[in-house]
Motif scaffolding. Structure first.
Motif, PDB file in Angstrom:
ATOM      1  N   LEU A 556     -49.413   4.510  23.508  1.00  0.00           N
ATOM      2  CA  LEU A 556     -48.378   4.696  22.495  1.00  0.00           C
ATOM      3  C   LEU A 556     -47.165   3.844  22.834  1.00  0.00           C
ATOM      4  N   PHE A 557     -46.696   3.061  21.868  1.00  0.00           N
ATOM      5  CA  PHE A 557     -45.449   2.312  21.980  1.00  0.00           C
ATOM      6  C   PHE A 557     -44.541   2.790  20.846  1.00  0.00           C
ATOM      7  N   ARG A 558     -43.287   3.130  21.127  1.00  0.00           N
ATOM      8  CA  ARG A 558     -42.380   3.598  20.095  1.00  0.00           C
ATOM      9  C   ARG A 558     -40.957   3.177  20.426  1.00  0.00           C
ATOM     10  N   THR A 559     -40.149   2.997  19.354  1.00  0.00           N
ATOM     11  CA  THR A 559     -38.770   2.551  19.542  1.00  0.00           C
ATOM     12  C   THR A 559     -37.827   3.703  19.820  1.00  0.00           C
ATOM     13  N   ALA A 560     -38.217   4.921  19.508  1.00  0.00           N
ATOM     14  CA  ALA A 560     -37.402   6.099  19.797  1.00  0.00           C
ATOM     15  C   ALA A 560     -38.328   7.294  19.905  1.00  0.00           C
ATOM     16  N   ARG A 561     -37.837   8.362  20.552  1.00  0.00           N
ATOM     17  CA  ARG A 561     -38.651   9.562  20.725  1.00  0.00           C
ATOM     18  C   ARG A 561     -38.792  10.328  19.413  1.00  0.00           C
ATOM     19  N   GLU A 562     -37.731  10.339  18.562  1.00  0.00           N
ATOM     20  CA  GLU A 562     -37.759  11.080  17.307  1.00  0.00           C
ATOM     21  C   GLU A 562     -36.817  10.406  16.324  1.00  0.00           C
ATOM     22  N   GLY A 563     -36.788  10.906  15.059  1.00  0.00           N
ATOM     23  CA  GLY A 563     -35.934  10.316  14.037  1.00  0.00           C
ATOM     24  C   GLY A 563     -36.471   8.980  13.557  1.00  0.00           C
ATOM     25  N   ARG A 564     -35.563   8.090  13.096  1.00  0.00           N
ATOM     26  CA  ARG A 564     -35.975   6.778  12.595  1.00  0.00           C
ATOM     27  C   ARG A 564     -36.544   5.952  13.744  1.00  0.00           C
ATOM     28  N   ARG A 565     -37.779   5.512  13.590  1.00  0.00           N
ATOM     29  CA  ARG A 565     -38.437   4.796  14.674  1.00  0.00           C
ATOM     30  C   ARG A 565     -39.693   4.110  14.167  1.00  0.00           C
ATOM     31  N   ILE A 566     -40.276   3.285  15.028  1.00  0.00           N
ATOM     32  CA  ILE A 566     -41.566   2.638  14.779  1.00  0.00           C
ATOM     33  C   ILE A 566     -42.479   2.972  15.955  1.00  0.00           C
ATOM     34  N   GLU A 567     -43.710   3.366  15.671  1.00  0.00           N
ATOM     35  CA  GLU A 567     -44.686   3.694  16.704  1.00  0.00           C
ATOM     36  C   GLU A 567     -45.935   2.838  16.522  1.00  0.00           C
ATOM     37  N   ILE A 568     -46.509   2.418  17.676  1.00  0.00           N
ATOM     38  CA  ILE A 568     -47.764   1.666  17.679  1.00  0.00           C
ATOM     39  C   ILE A 568     -48.737   2.394  18.595  1.00  0.00           C
ATOM     40  N   ASN A 569     -49.902   2.757  18.065  1.00  0.00           N
ATOM     41  CA  ASN A 569     -50.941   3.386  18.874  1.00  0.00           C
ATOM     42  C   ASN A 569     -52.295   2.861  18.429  1.00  0.00           C
ATOM     43  N   ASN A 571     -54.283   3.926  16.300  1.00  0.00           N
ATOM     44  CA  ASN A 571     -54.523   4.027  14.861  1.00  0.00           C
ATOM     45  C   ASN A 571     -53.813   2.931  14.075  1.00  0.00           C
ATOM     46  N   GLY A 572     -52.792   2.327  14.672  1.00  0.00           N
ATOM     47  CA  GLY A 572     -52.058   1.276  13.983  1.00  0.00           C
ATOM     48  C   GLY A 572     -50.569   1.401  14.212  1.00  0.00           C
ATOM     49  N   LEU A 573     -49.785   0.873  13.248  1.00  0.00           N
ATOM     50  CA  LEU A 573     -48.326   0.898  13.322  1.00  0.00           C
ATOM     51  C   LEU A 573     -47.799   1.845  12.253  1.00  0.00           C
ATOM     52  N   THR A 574     -46.866   2.724  12.639  1.00  0.00           N
ATOM     53  CA  THR A 574     -46.292   3.694  11.714  1.00  0.00           C
ATOM     54  C   THR A 574     -44.774   3.663  11.836  1.00  0.00           C
ATOM     55  N   ALA A 575     -44.087   3.628  10.681  1.00  0.00           N
ATOM     56  CA  ALA A 575     -42.627   3.687  10.648  1.00  0.00           C
ATOM     57  C   ALA A 575     -42.206   5.047  10.102  1.00  0.00           C
ATOM     58  N   TYR A 576     -41.170   5.645  10.730  1.00  0.00           N
ATOM     59  CA  TYR A 576     -40.683   6.962  10.334  1.00  0.00           C
ATOM     60  C   TYR A 576     -39.235   6.833   9.858  1.00  0.00           C
ATOM     61  N   ASN A 577     -38.865   7.686   8.879  1.00  0.00           N
ATOM     62  CA  ASN A 577     -37.483   7.693   8.420  1.00  0.00           C
ATOM     63  C   ASN A 577     -36.637   8.580   9.321  1.00  0.00           C
ATOM     64  N   SER A 578     -35.370   8.722   8.977  1.00  0.00           N
ATOM     65  CA  SER A 578     -34.445   9.471   9.834  1.00  0.00           C
ATOM     66  C   SER A 578     -34.800  10.943   9.923  1.00  0.00           C
ATOM     67  N   ARG A 579     -35.546  11.462   8.925  1.00  0.00           N
ATOM     68  CA  ARG A 579     -35.957  12.868   8.962  1.00  0.00           C
ATOM     69  C   ARG A 579     -37.263  13.068   9.719  1.00  0.00           C
ATOM     70  N   GLY A 580     -37.846  11.988  10.207  1.00  0.00           N
ATOM     71  CA  GLY A 580     -39.095  12.089  10.951  1.00  0.00           C
ATOM     72  C   GLY A 580     -40.330  11.995  10.092  1.00  0.00           C
ATOM     73  N   GLY A 581     -40.165  11.792   8.776  1.00  0.00           N
ATOM     74  CA  GLY A 581     -41.317  11.654   7.897  1.00  0.00           C
ATOM     75  C   GLY A 581     -41.854  10.235   7.901  1.00  0.00           C
ATOM     76  N   GLU A 582     -43.164  10.078   7.702  1.00  0.00           N
ATOM     77  CA  GLU A 582     -43.778   8.760   7.691  1.00  0.00           C
ATOM     78  C   GLU A 582     -43.341   7.990   6.450  1.00  0.00           C
ATOM     79  N   SER A 583     -43.020   6.703   6.630  1.00  0.00           N
ATOM     80  CA  SER A 583     -42.630   5.861   5.502  1.00  0.00           C
ATOM     81  C   SER A 583     -43.574   4.673   5.330  1.00  0.00           C
ATOM     82  N   ILE A 584     -44.037   4.082   6.414  1.00  0.00           N
ATOM     83  CA  ILE A 584     -44.975   2.960   6.348  1.00  0.00           C
ATOM     84  C   ILE A 584     -46.027   3.160   7.430  1.00  0.00           C
TER      85      ILE A 584
END
Length: 715
Positions: A556-569, A571-584
């Motif tokens: 797992l690679f991520r730009t932050a632990r929670e909130g607005r962030r991007i994670e790579i694992n 399964n792929g790349l996932t972007a989250y909004n400030s509320r922690g919901g998936e956006s991309i």
């Protein structure tokens, strides 16, 4: 089916073949002693003439190799036979001289692995050791004088372990064998038996001495077990003011064996390698435990039921068994198999275990223990006389020691003993009943002292001996050195923020390193650094200003632990909004890739490619817009399955004018058709006129005379 037998190998352990003519194959093993195999072979056979050679090898059904050591030939008339003797390949350790560079004169707190590693190194890695149990640390003296086999025997004696060889791998355990419920019972598997018990070596009171004739007299009685203290307290004068006043221990069986003439059966151990009273107490306790019972020895000729029934247990060396033969005074007698003679290839011959409550030692074992001492003594003598160079060396050293003595002993009137330097009288050492003091100014001040309250010194230089505990500080603000290791920051070693165990494992809450860590693997939860250069870094958290490398592999690679962030694992790349919901979400879809757009976790659109093409879709509307330029389409566009809404004529260049022109042309054509297209006709018989009509007017009138030519007119 061929009769199973042994395989034969040459000195380099290359297979020669099978011993087809060998017979009377017997294997004899004893705990920490003999591992030998013997068999007979005709001297006229191919086995003897071509396969069996001194220092060759045979392999038994257990896969164990034995070295052919001797061939004893005999004649009975025309019958020529040879008796072949082999011992286990483990005894090749006797062919390796323990290197002088690895010799240990004296060392404290040595782990058994350190000594076995020295033997492995001395054999070039040929022999390896596997330690199956946890052994206490041991002080080592005079280790490595002789062969590697002597070194192994020294390890066995010091750490009280038992050997179970597996060819070049030597397994060390506290006790070999198991208790599988094997019984030797009359009318079942006992063919014949003999039972002997001996009381010659019985000891119920064990005396002890250590180096320089010292004992544990004066040691605190709290070091004794409750049972030992109770037994000694039954004898007046053994414990005085909480201190031991005697140098012996009493067996709990002493009362059973006591008689009117002999209240105790005394024995004594003298351990010159022991210097600490507590270690002497442990050795005394062990020696008494080994000799406080009558020695039992049972030799049984058994029926090997396991050779005909696989469910029957098979005896192994070291196993605990029960003997039941009431007529032989064996009433559920339980002891270990200390010696086992087997006939692995003969179904008509059966195992002969020797069952005892002690490890039996034969004459060869006793002689081998004396071999080292004999060699030392022989080195000092030649033809029964002490060698000249040895005597001269002893005498020379004695003269040197006397000449180097520059201390004068004085007995002051106030008592004690004063040792005063002859060349500098100000340097003095004084011994009194209160302790020992050292002064360098004629006893005006004391630089160092040893009293009952402790040791006073400006500094301690050199190697410290075996201490139970060394404490600096108090409470949780403390540093400790004890049998657990080194700890700091808490009185309890198990939760101390800094601790080092006896194996060198370090636990530290925080550590600052200014040097370099080479050839190591770091497993940690938190690393903070501006630059980390390493071949392998493992941990749950890595914190730093910059990570630079050719390949980064992880779960797992991520730009932050929670909130607005991007994670790579994976399964792929996932972007989250400030509320922690998936956006991309960018990942794999079927055999291609896919991009999913979401609003707080709810799908709002997707782009993916597969073998059918490139797809753009959404459960809602799909909007394509260019803010500063146009949207260009190139290639064919298929609207077969499409419904187009909101496409105005004004939005398409020249489309309105073209349609208007088309409408005018159509109107003109329509007018022409309305007025000129004949849609009806009528004939008037009276006037003989044929009229042709369009939808809007009469197009033509044709007069058709009777039997003549016609006239027409058009409008």
């Amino acid at each position: 089916m061929p009769t199973p037998t042994m395989q034969v190998f040459d000195k380099n352990m290359r297979r020669f073949g099978t011993l087809v003519d060998s017979y009377d194959i017997q294997r004899r093993r004893r705990i920490n002693s003999d591992y030998e195999l013997t068999f007979m072979v005709p001297m006229t056979s191919e086995d003897y003439q071509e396969k069996i050679a001194i220092k060759g090898h045979v392999r038994d059904e257990r896969g164990q190799f034995y070295v052919i050591q001797s061939r004893s030939r005999s004649r009975e008339g025309r019958k020529l036979t040879a008796n072949i003797y082999c011992n286990h390949i483990m005894f090749k350790l006797n062919d390796y001289k323990f290197p002088y560079a690895s010799y240990i004169a004296e060392a404290y707190g040595i782990h058994i692995n350190q000594l076995t590693d020295l033997i492995t190194a001395a054999t070039g890695g040929r022999f390896k050791f596997v330690i199956h149990d946890t052994f206490d640390l041991h002080d080592v003296k005079d280790f490595g004088r002789g062969t590697c086999l002597e070194a192994l025997n020294k390890i066995i004696q010091m750490y009280e372990c038992e050997v179970e060889p597996d060819n070049f791998t030597i397994n060390l355990r506290k006790k070999i064998g198991t208790d599988n419920g094997l019984q030797y019972r009359l009318k079942k598997n006992i063919v014949s038996s003999s039972f002997k018990d001996k009381g010659e070596s019985l000891v119920t009171r064990m005396f002890a001495q250590m180096k320089d004739g010292r004992t544990f007299i004066g040691m605190d009685a709290s070091k004794l077990t409750d049972e030992e203290r109770s037994l000694l307290s039954g004898v007046p004068g053994t414990i005085v003011n909480g201190k031991l006043a005697v140098n012996y221990l009493i067996s709990p069986y002493a009362q059973y064996w006591a008689s009117d003439s002999v209240p105790f059966y005394d024995g004594e151990i003298i351990e010159q390698d022991i210097e600490e009273p507590e270690e002497l107490l442990k050795a005394t306790r062990k020696a008494l435990r080994e000799q406080e019972n009558v020695t039992l020895e049972v030799t049984v000729s058994t029926a090997d039921l396991f050779k005909i029934d696989n469910t029957e247990p098979k005896p192994h060396l070291g196993d605990t068994v029960m003997c039941i033969d009431p007529a032989m005074d064996m009433n559920k007698l339980k002891a270990r198999i200390t010696e086992l003679t087997e006939y692995p290839y003969s179904r008509d011959k059966h195992s002969e275990p020797t069952i005892s409550n002690v490890n039996l030692r034969d004459y060869a074992d006793i002689i081998s223990d004396l071999e080292r001492s004999k060699n030392i003594v022989n080195n000092s003598f030649s033809n029964g006389k002490i060698r000249t160079e040895v005597f001269e060396a002893y005498a020379k050293q004695a003269v040197i020691d006397i000449n180097n003595s520059k201390t004068e002993l004085i007995y002051p009137p106030e008592g004690g003993i004063l040792a005063q330097e002859k060349t500098n009288p100000l340097e003095q050492v004084r011994l009194t009943s209160k302790g020992i003091g050292i002064s360098t100014d004629g006893w005006k001040t004391i630089r160092a002292a040893i009293t009952a309250r402790g040791v006073l010194a400006e500094q301690i230089i050199g190697q410290l001996g075996s201490f139970v505990s060394l404490v600096i500080g108090s409470g949780n603000n403390v540093t400790k050195i004890n049998t657990n290791g080194i700890s700091a920051g808490n009185d309890d070693y198990t939760i101390a923020p800094f601790r080092v165990d006896m194996q060198g494992n370090v636990v530290a809450r925080s550590i600052k390193l200014t040097g370099q860590i080479d050839n190591s693997e770091m497993n940690t939860s938190d690393i903070k650094a501006s630059t980390v250069t390493a071949s392998t870094i493992r941990g749950s958290k890595l914190i730093g200003n910059e990570i630079e490398g050719g390949i980064i592999t992880g779960a797992l690679f991520r730009t932050a632990r929670e909130g607005r962030r991007i994670e790579i694992n994976s399964n792929g790349l996932t972007a989250y909004n400030s509320r922690g919901g998936e956006s991309i979400s960018l990942g794999q879809y079927n055999d291609g890739g896919g991009l999913l757009f979401m609003d707080n976790g709810s799908p709002r659109g997707s782009i993916f490619g597969d073998s059918n093409g490139f797809h753009v879709g959404n459960m809602g509307g799909v909007y394509i817009k260019s803010t500063d330029d146009m949207v260009y389409f190139n290639g064919e566009i298929n609207f077969t399955d499409a419904i187009v809404n909101g496409l105005g004529i004004d939005k398409i260049t020249l489309l309105k004018q073209t349609i208007s022109n088309l409408q005018n042309d159509i109107s003109e054509i329509r007018g022409d058709l309305f007025n000129g297209l004949i849609t009806n006709a009528s004939f008037d018989p009276s006037s003989r006129n044929l009229k042709l009509f369009s939808r809007g007017k009469t197009v033509a009138t044709v007069n058709i005379p009777a039997g003549g030519s016609s006239n027409s007119s058009t409008t």
